[in-house]
Design a protein around this motif. Structure first.
Motif, PDB file in Angstrom:
ATOM      1  N   ASN A  41     136.557  93.550  24.767  1.00 20.93           N
ATOM      2  CA  ASN A  41     137.056  92.291  24.207  1.00 20.93           C
ATOM      3  C   ASN A  41     137.686  91.417  25.280  1.00 20.93           C
ATOM      4  O   ASN A  41     137.652  90.185  25.201  1.00 20.93           O
ATOM      5  CB  ASN A  41     138.059  92.580  23.101  1.00 20.93           C
ATOM      6  N   GLN A  42     138.291  92.049  26.299  1.00 16.85           N
ATOM      7  CA  GLN A  42     138.811  91.265  27.431  1.00 16.85           C
ATOM      8  C   GLN A  42     137.674  90.498  28.107  1.00 16.85           C
ATOM      9  O   GLN A  42     137.807  89.303  28.423  1.00 16.85           O
ATOM     10  CB  GLN A  42     139.475  92.203  28.445  1.00 16.85           C
ATOM     11  N   LEU A  43     136.573  91.185  28.329  1.00 21.68           N
ATOM     12  CA  LEU A  43     135.424  90.560  28.981  1.00 21.68           C
ATOM     13  C   LEU A  43     134.884  89.396  28.166  1.00 21.68           C
ATOM     14  O   LEU A  43     134.614  88.315  28.698  1.00 21.68           O
ATOM     15  CB  LEU A  43     134.333  91.627  29.179  1.00 21.68           C
ATOM     16  N   VAL A  44     134.755  89.601  26.842  1.00 19.95           N
ATOM     17  CA  VAL A  44     134.218  88.547  25.977  1.00 19.95           C
ATOM     18  C   VAL A  44     135.147  87.341  25.950  1.00 19.95           C
ATOM     19  O   VAL A  44     134.708  86.185  26.092  1.00 19.95           O
ATOM     20  CB  VAL A  44     134.009  89.099  24.552  1.00 19.95           C
ATOM     21  N   THR A  45     136.443  87.577  25.762  1.00 19.14           N
ATOM     22  CA  THR A  45     137.393  86.468  25.683  1.00 19.14           C
ATOM     23  C   THR A  45     137.460  85.700  26.999  1.00 19.14           C
ATOM     24  O   THR A  45     137.518  84.465  27.025  1.00 19.14           O
ATOM     25  CB  THR A  45     138.785  86.996  25.311  1.00 19.14           C
ATOM     26  N   ARG A  46     137.467  86.435  28.132  1.00 24.09           N
ATOM     27  CA  ARG A  46     137.478  85.754  29.442  1.00 24.09           C
ATOM     28  C   ARG A  46     136.253  84.860  29.601  1.00 24.09           C
ATOM     29  O   ARG A  46     136.355  83.705  30.031  1.00 24.09           O
ATOM     30  CB  ARG A  46     137.505  86.793  30.563  1.00 24.09           C
ATOM     31  N   HIS A  47     135.085  85.390  29.239  1.00 23.07           N
ATOM     32  CA  HIS A  47     133.859  84.606  29.377  1.00 23.07           C
ATOM     33  C   HIS A  47     133.911  83.362  28.502  1.00 23.07           C
ATOM     34  O   HIS A  47     133.521  82.263  28.932  1.00 23.07           O
ATOM     35  CB  HIS A  47     132.660  85.480  28.988  1.00 23.07           C
ATOM     36  N   LEU A  48     134.386  83.522  27.248  1.00 22.71           N
ATOM     37  CA  LEU A  48     134.465  82.388  26.326  1.00 22.71           C
ATOM     38  C   LEU A  48     135.392  81.300  26.860  1.00 22.71           C
ATOM     39  O   LEU A  48     135.064  80.110  26.838  1.00 22.71           O
ATOM     40  CB  LEU A  48     134.960  82.865  24.959  1.00 22.71           C
TER      41      LEU A  48
END
Length: 733
Positions: free
Chosen positions: A627-634
């Protein structure tokens, strides 16, 4: 040290303060006798004290004066406590309590219970009974609001707890009594207070404080001029001697032991003890005589009553004989009724138990559904987000069957989770209608536009027909109505190929200000076999589902039916196999005001423009690596700068070291959850927006959101537009 001498003087106050100005000779005599008994007791003239108390008791029992009898028993019990048999002391105090309970004099009750506690605790007869007696004494002393008596009661409780080694309990009452006693000039109370504090600090080996309190105790002992306090001083000297022996000061230990022995010989001499026993026998004989006289008098009264009732009994005999048969019938009927009532009670008890089990099962089910949906949504956020990232960054995979299958499966699972949660909320009566004014035509057009993608997939067309008799604006729950129509139309589109789906709205009838509108969703698809039509509104029912084609969760129509019931409406289904299906539902709505329906919110853009928008620095508090990866990308894909931390404590450190424009706060984290972290952020004075990003349902946690001063909430997995709209709204404040 037990305060065995606290209450002897109270009988004297009783004769002065609490006796009325009675002119009857026996009461005047009683007051004088009790006064003399009390004064003699305090002067250690035990023979005179017991003699006066004995005479007062005889007179009080003769004239049924319970209050005077209780006070006489109190003085006799005190004499026995000091100089004779403890069992007799307990007996006389209990007799006094019996007589005192027949009066409204709480003062006497307090004295008796405290003196009874002294016997039990000081002489180690029954610690539990002693504490119970002291607590009752304290209860009665509070009723007549005498601060000194309340203080003495608390000192008694302290001494009792200390005697049995429970210093942590006793110190509570000692500290409560300290303020009043310290300001009082009562020698006995201050002597006792200081001696008890000396004991306390000696027990915990705080010898400097213990010595100070014992020195104060010795100083107070030296100031005493009252003979009745010498019993207290005997105990004080014993405690001081024990203290000096404990710290190895043998000279002072021996000095105070000599003082103790000398004063004890003076107070508790054999002559006084013999006097108490001698007069005590006379008291017991007098009691026995009085009881005999009372019994004879009662016997005479009973004999007279018996003779008076004999005639009446004879007169009633014939009547009783007459009704005997009726009584037998009544008894039999009562037995039958009791059997029936017993059976009904058993049935009611079974129903109650069944109801409790059902409620418990319902609560467990609700908790389970809430927990499992949360646990599923969290990884789904990662799955859907990672899928979007792969699709965006790897254009060569745009037509990949595997990628499409992954995205399809994730969205299918999310749909299932949402349907289960929605159905559970409806069944638990947690859904209420939120009525507002809306445009019916605009609502239907919006639904049509939302379903165009599904329609194009199966080469279908969507048509809308609205009865001209229906007002342009309606008043009701537009969101729930849209949910009903959306579910029905999407269901029709999935089971229709190269066909048409029609949504019609017709004014069925009007009653006062209420409009009953009939909505029909009609298609010319595959239809539903007649044998399945009765089951389509049941949970998880799916008709002719193909493995290669997504047909839904089997909950859509169940939710539709529950929502229609929420509107107090009706729903029905008509279908023929290979000819199509028609679902008809009718709900009551009201006519709305046009100006209310024209208020619209601006629609936010899905992506921020880098050139025209300020770059914001966002702190993301999230423990899940995916979820860290997804939120950072978003965030970075929409021109936000961000920093990721794993827990709340690290978030607090980051806020103190760097400037951030907003915080995206996960709720369910180890070490410290998002609510507690947000509270700490606010306590430290940070006012930046905090937005909760969580898989919990919004209405489940709103109270905690407000309590933690969190500004807004985003439920995972979320729509990107919604995410950006909420974030930008908080940043613009």
């Amino acid at each position: 040290m037990i305060l065995k001498k606290i209450f002897p003087f109270l009988t004297l106050f009783c004769t002065i303060l609490f006796f009325g100005q009675d002119t009857i000779q026996p009461k005047q005599e009683l007051k004088k006798l009790l006064h003399d008994a009390s004064v003699s007791f305090m002067d250690y003239k035990v023979e005179t004290s017991m003699d006066c108390a004995n005479k007062a008791l005889v007179l009080a029992l003769q004239y049924d004066e319970d209050e005077y009898a209780a006070k006489a028993y109190n003085i006799i019990g005190l004499n026995y406590t000091e100089f004779a048999e403890l069992e007799k002391a307990v007996d006389f105090f209990n007799k006094g309590i019996i007589h005192a309970s027949k009066t409204k004099n709480d003062t006497v009750k307090s004295w008796l219970y405290n003196n009874l506690g002294n016997v039990y605790c000081y002489h180690k007869i029954d610690y539990k009974k002693g504490i119970e007696s002291y607590l009752k004494g304290l209860e009665f002393s509070k009723k007549f609001s005498d601060e000194l008596e309340i203080a003495f009661s608390k000192l008694n409780l302290t001494s009792a707890y200390f005697t049995y080694g429970e210093f942590d309990k006793g110190i509570v009452f000692l500290n409560e009594a300290k303020d009043y006693v310290s300001q009082s000039d009562d020698l006995e109370a201050n002597l006792t207070l200081n001696s008890l504090y000396g004991e306390y600090y000696s027990f915990y080996e705080n010898f400097p404080k213990a010595r100070a309190y014992f020195l104060k105790t010795a100083e107070l002992c030296s100031k005493n001029t009252e003979e009745y306090l010498e019993g207290n001083i005997v105990e004080a000297y014993s405690n001081i001697s024990d203290f000096y022996h404990k710290i190895g000061d043998d000279d002072n230990a021996y000095l105070f032991l000599e003082k103790h022995d000398s004063l004890e010989d003076k107070v508790y001499n054999k002559q006084r003890i013999q006097q108490v026993k001698s007069v005590g026998k006379e008291i017991e004989n007098n009691e026995a005589k009085m009881q005999l006289v009372k019994m004879e008098a009662e016997k005479i009264v009973q004999d007279q009553k018996l003779r008076n009732t004999q005639v009446f009994i004879i007169a009633l005999f014939l009547f009783f004989a007459f009704v005997f048969v009726l009584l037998l019938i009544t008894v039999r009927n009562n037995k039958l009724r009791k059997k029936v009532n017993k059976k009904l009670l058993e049935i009611n008890e079974e129903l109650r138990i069944a109801k409790e089990k059902a409620e418990e099962a319902s609560n467990v089910k609700s908790q389970f559904i809430s927990t499992i949906t949360h646990e599923l949504r969290t990884p789904l956020y990662g799955v859907i987000g990672i899928t979007d990232i792969i699709e965006e960054e790897h254009k060569e995979l745009e037509g990949s069957t595997y990628l499409k299958s992954l995205k399809f499966s994730a969205k299918y699972l999310l749909s299932l989770v949402n349907d289960i949660l929605n159905l559970n909320k409806i069944e638990e009566n947690k859904v209420t209608l939120d009525n507002r004014t809306f445009h019916l035509k605009e609502t239907l057009v919006t639904i049509k536009n939302s379903l165009e993608t599904i329609a194009r997939k199966n080469k279908n067309t969507i048509a809308i027909e609205i009865d001209e008799a229906i007002p342009e604006c309606l008043y009701g729950d537009n969101v729930r109505l849209s949910q009903i129509i959306f579910n029905l139309m999407s269901n029709s589109l999935k089971f229709t190929q190269k066909g048409k789906v029609l949504i019609k709205a017709k004014l069925k009838k009007k009653r006062d200000t209420t409009l009953f509108i009939q909505f029909t969703v009609e298609d010319n698809g595959i239809g539903i076999p007649e044998k399945y039509q009765a089951k389509v509104f049941e949970k998880f029912v799916q008709i002719d589902r193909k493995d290669e084609d997504y047909q839904g969760t089997g909950l859509g129509l169940t939710i539709v039916e529950r929502l229609v019931e929420l509107f107090n409406g009706t729903i029905s289904l008509e279908s023929k196999e290979d000819q199509g299906t028609k679902v008809i539902f009718t709900i009551p709505l009201k006519e709305g005001q046009k100006e209310d329906a024209t208020k619209k919110e601006s629609i936010p853009v899905a992506r921020r423009e880098e050139k025209t928008t300020k770059e914001y620095y966002i702190l993301v508090v999230e423990d899940n690596k995916i979820n860290q990866l997804v939120t950072r990308h978003l965030l970075e894909n929409n021109h936000f700068k961000c920093k990721i931390v794993d827990d709340g404590f690290t978030a607090l450190e980051s806020l103190e070291q760097e400037h951030f424009d907003a915080v995206l706060m996960d709720i369910n984290m180890p070490k410290i959850n998002g609510f507690e972290t947000s509270k700490l952020i606010r306590e430290k004075g940070f006012t930046l927006p905090i937005i909760a990003v969580t898989a919990f349902e919004k209405d489940e946690i709103m109270d905690k959101i407000h309590e933690a001063q969190i500004n807004d909430i985003i439920v995972k997995p979320f729509d990107v537009k919604t995410f950006l709209k909420i974030l930008q709204k908080q940043l613009d404040k």
